[in-house]
Design an enzyme around this catalytic site. Structure first.
Site, PDB file in Angstrom:
ATOM      1  CE  LYS A  73      -3.264   0.155  -0.409  1.00 52.98           C
ATOM      2  NZ  LYS A  73      -4.516  -0.231  -1.637  1.00 52.98           N
ATOM      3  CB  SER A 314      -3.503 -10.861   1.575  1.00 50.52           C
ATOM      4  OG  SER A 314      -2.234 -10.085   1.431  1.00 50.52           O
TER       5      SER A 314
HETATM    6  N1  PMP Z   1      -3.073  -7.411   0.560  1.00 46.71           N
HETATM    7  C1  PMP Z   1      -2.624  -6.682   1.760  1.00 46.71           C
HETATM    8  C2  PMP Z   1      -2.294  -6.786   3.609  1.00 46.71           C
HETATM    9  C3  PMP Z   1      -3.429  -4.649   1.935  1.00 46.71           C
HETATM   10  O1  PMP Z   1      -3.616  -4.395   3.225  1.00 46.71           O
HETATM   11  C4  PMP Z   1      -4.789  -4.987   0.793  1.00 46.71           C
HETATM   12  C5  PMP Z   1      -4.654  -3.284   0.730  1.00 46.71           C
HETATM   13  N2  PMP Z   1      -6.139  -3.007   1.354  1.00 46.71           N
HETATM   14  C6  PMP Z   1      -4.585  -5.566  -0.118  1.00 46.71           C
HETATM   15  C7  PMP Z   1      -3.173  -6.939   0.257  1.00 46.71           C
HETATM   16  C8  PMP Z   1      -4.928  -5.280  -1.228  1.00 46.71           C
HETATM   17  O2  PMP Z   1      -4.985  -4.712  -2.357  1.00 46.71           O
HETATM   18  P1  PMP Z   1      -5.189  -3.742  -3.203  1.00 46.71           P
HETATM   19  O3  PMP Z   1      -5.588  -2.973  -2.258  1.00 46.71           O
HETATM   20  O4  PMP Z   1      -4.769  -3.168  -4.233  1.00 46.71           O
HETATM   21  O5  PMP Z   1      -6.747  -4.441  -3.561  1.00 46.71           O
END
Ligand code: PMP
Length: 375
Positions: A73, A314
Site C-alpha cells: 500500500k 493475503s
Molecule cells: N493485502 C494486504 C495485506 C492489504 O492491506 C491490501 C490492501 N487493503 C491488499 C492486499 C489489497 O490491495 P489493493 O487495495 O490494491 O486491492
C-alpha cells in the site's frame, strides 16, 4: 593504502552490473534516492523454488513487504498524495485525511512525514490498540469510530470525507484532501505506472499470467491493465478471492452482485462492491479463483518452511492462486503474484494455537508444519 584498495574494490563491486536469471543486466546498487518516497517500489521478484519445481513453472512473488511501510500500500499512498499535489488540492503544511484500518494508513503516515503533511486517520473502533499506537507513533491523528456499514453516514470513510471538507474550509491556503483509496483511481495508476512495468522488465516480457486478490482493487486492475496493453492481451490475469468477498461470484456469474456475507482471516482483502478502481477492468480478467482460508493458512506455514518467507495471509492466498493458475496453464509458464506484506502485524494470530482453534483452522496445518505453532 590497503584500506583504500579495499574501498575501491568494494565500490566497484557495489556498482557493477550483473546478469539476472532471465539474462537481464541489473545494477547492484540503486544510488541515492530522494527521501523515503524514493525507496517505494522497485521490489525484487522472488522465485518460489519448491512450488516452481512442483508445477514445472516459474512461480514468482513480488516482494512488496520490502517497501518502507512494509506493504504494497505504500505505492498507492504515494500516488494518491502526488495526485492531490498535482491537482493543487494539497500545499505544503496541508492535511491528508483517510479512512483506513491498515496498511494504507501506515503507508500514508510514512509518505506524509517525508513530505511534511499532517495526517488524520478514521478507523472502525474494532481495530487493535497496536494499530492505533503505530499510526500515532508515525505522527497521525487517529479517530476510532463506531464500526457501521458503508451505507451509514457515520461510517469511518464518510467521517473522513467530512473532516477533510471542514479543514479545507477552515484553512484553504494549505488545503486538506480525503484521499479515498477505494474510488480514487490514482491508486490504480500507481500499479499501471510502477508495479506492472517492473514485472514486465524483471521477467523481460516472459510473464504468462498474473493473479492477485483485491481490497481496493488498485493492484489487480492496474497490473492487469499494464500487462494486457504491453503484451497485446497475451498475458492472462486472474482474480484471487477470499471467503466473504462478492467478486468471485460476480465474475463467474457474468455480473451478478450478491450480498456480502461472512468473512476471512485474510486481512486487507475481499470486497463487497465493484470499486471505481476495478470498474472497467473486471472485463479484462480471464477468470477468478476462490481460495479458502484453509488453503491460505496452510500456505503461510509452507512459505515459511520451504522458502523462508514470513508472509501475511493475503500474500499466502496469492501464492495459492499462483500455484493453481500454474497447474491450469501446465509446465513451462511464468506466473507472477504479489507478496503484499509480512506476518509481523499478524503473528499473534497466525501462529497461535488458540486463535487457529477459534477459527476452526487448526486441522488445516499439515502435521510436519505444526512446529511453527509457537504462540
Ligand atoms: N493485502 C494486504 C495485506 C492489504 O492491506 C491490501 C490492501 N487493503 C491488499 C492486499 C489489497 O490491495 P489493493 O487495495 O490494491 O486491492
Amino acid at each position: 593504502n590497503s584500506v583504500r584498495r579495499f574501498a575501491t574494490t568494494a565500490a566497484r563491486a557495489a556498482t557493477a552490473e550483473t546478469v539476472n536469471t532471465y539474462g537481464i543486466r541489473v545494477s547492484q546498487a540503486q544510488g541515492v534516492v530522494d527521501t523515503l518516497v524514493g525507496a517505494i517500489g522497485n521490489t525484487p521478484l522472488i522465485k518460489l523454488k519448491k512450488l516452481s519445481a512442483e508445477t514445472g513453472c516459474n512461480i514468482l512473488g513480488k516482494a512488496e513487504f520490502q517497501n518502507p511501510g512494509g506493504s504494497i500500500k505504500d505505492r498507492a499512498a504515494l500516488y494518491v498524495v502526488k495526485d492531490a499535489e498535482e491537482r493543487g488540492l494539497l500545499k505544503p503544511g496541508g492535511t491528508v485525511v483517510e479512512g483506513t484500518a491498515g496498511n494504507t494508513g501506515i503507508g500514508l503516515a510514512h509518505v506524509c512525514r517525508a513530505k511534511g503533511y499532517k495526517l488524520v486517520i478514521y478507523m472502525p473502533n474494532t481495530q487493535s490498540q497496536g494499530k492505533i499506537d503505530l499510526l500515532r507513533l508515525l505522527g497521525a491523528e487517529v479517530y476510532p469510530v463506531p464500526a457501521v456499514a458503508w451505507e451509514n453516514s457515520e461510517n469511518y470513510n464518510w467521517q473522513a470525507k467530512r473532516h477533510a471538507e471542514r479543514l479545507q474550509k477552515e484553512d484553504p491556503e494549505h488545503g486538506a484532501v480525503w484521499t479515498n483509496q477505494f474510488d480514487n483511481i490514482a491508486n490504480r495508476r500507481a500499479h499501471i505506472e510502477t508495479t506492472g512495468p517492473e514485472i514486465w522488465a524483471q521477467t523481460i516480457g516472459k510473464v504468462d499470467a498474473f493473479t492477485c486478490a483485491t481490497g481496493t482493487g488498485g493492484t489487480l486492475a492496474g497490473v492487469t491493465r499494464f500487462l494486457k496493453d504491453v503484451s497485446d492481451g497475451r498475458v492472462k490475469s486472474f482474480l484471487a478471492d477470499p471467503p466473504g468477498s462478492v467478486l468471485h461470484s460476480y465474475i463467474s456469474s457474468g455480473g451478478q452482485l450478491k450480498e456480502r456475507s461472512g468473512g476471512s482471516i485474510t486481512e486487507g482483502i475481499g470486497q463487497g462492491r465493484v470499486t471505481d478502481n476495478l470498474e472497467n477492468e473486471v472485463k479484462e480478467l480471464d477468470g477468478s479463483l476462490f481460495i479458502s482460508d484453509e488453503k491460505s493458512i496452510a500456505m503461510v506455514y509452507r512459505c515459511l518452511d520451504e522458502e523462508g518467507l514470513y508472509l501475511g495471509a493475503s500474500s499466502a492466498l496469492n501464492v495459492v492462486a499462483a500455484k493453481e493458475v500454474a497447474e491450469k496453464l501446465g509446465p513451462n509458464h511464468t506466473v507472477v503474484t504479489m507478496l503484499c506484506d509480512g506476518a509481523y502485524r499478524y503473528a499473534d494470530r497466525l501462529f497461535s494455537d488458540k486463535w487457529l482453534q477459534s477459527k476452526n483452522l487448526r486441522q488445516a496445518i499439515p502435521k510436519h508444519l505444526e512446529k511453527y505453532i509457537v504462540l
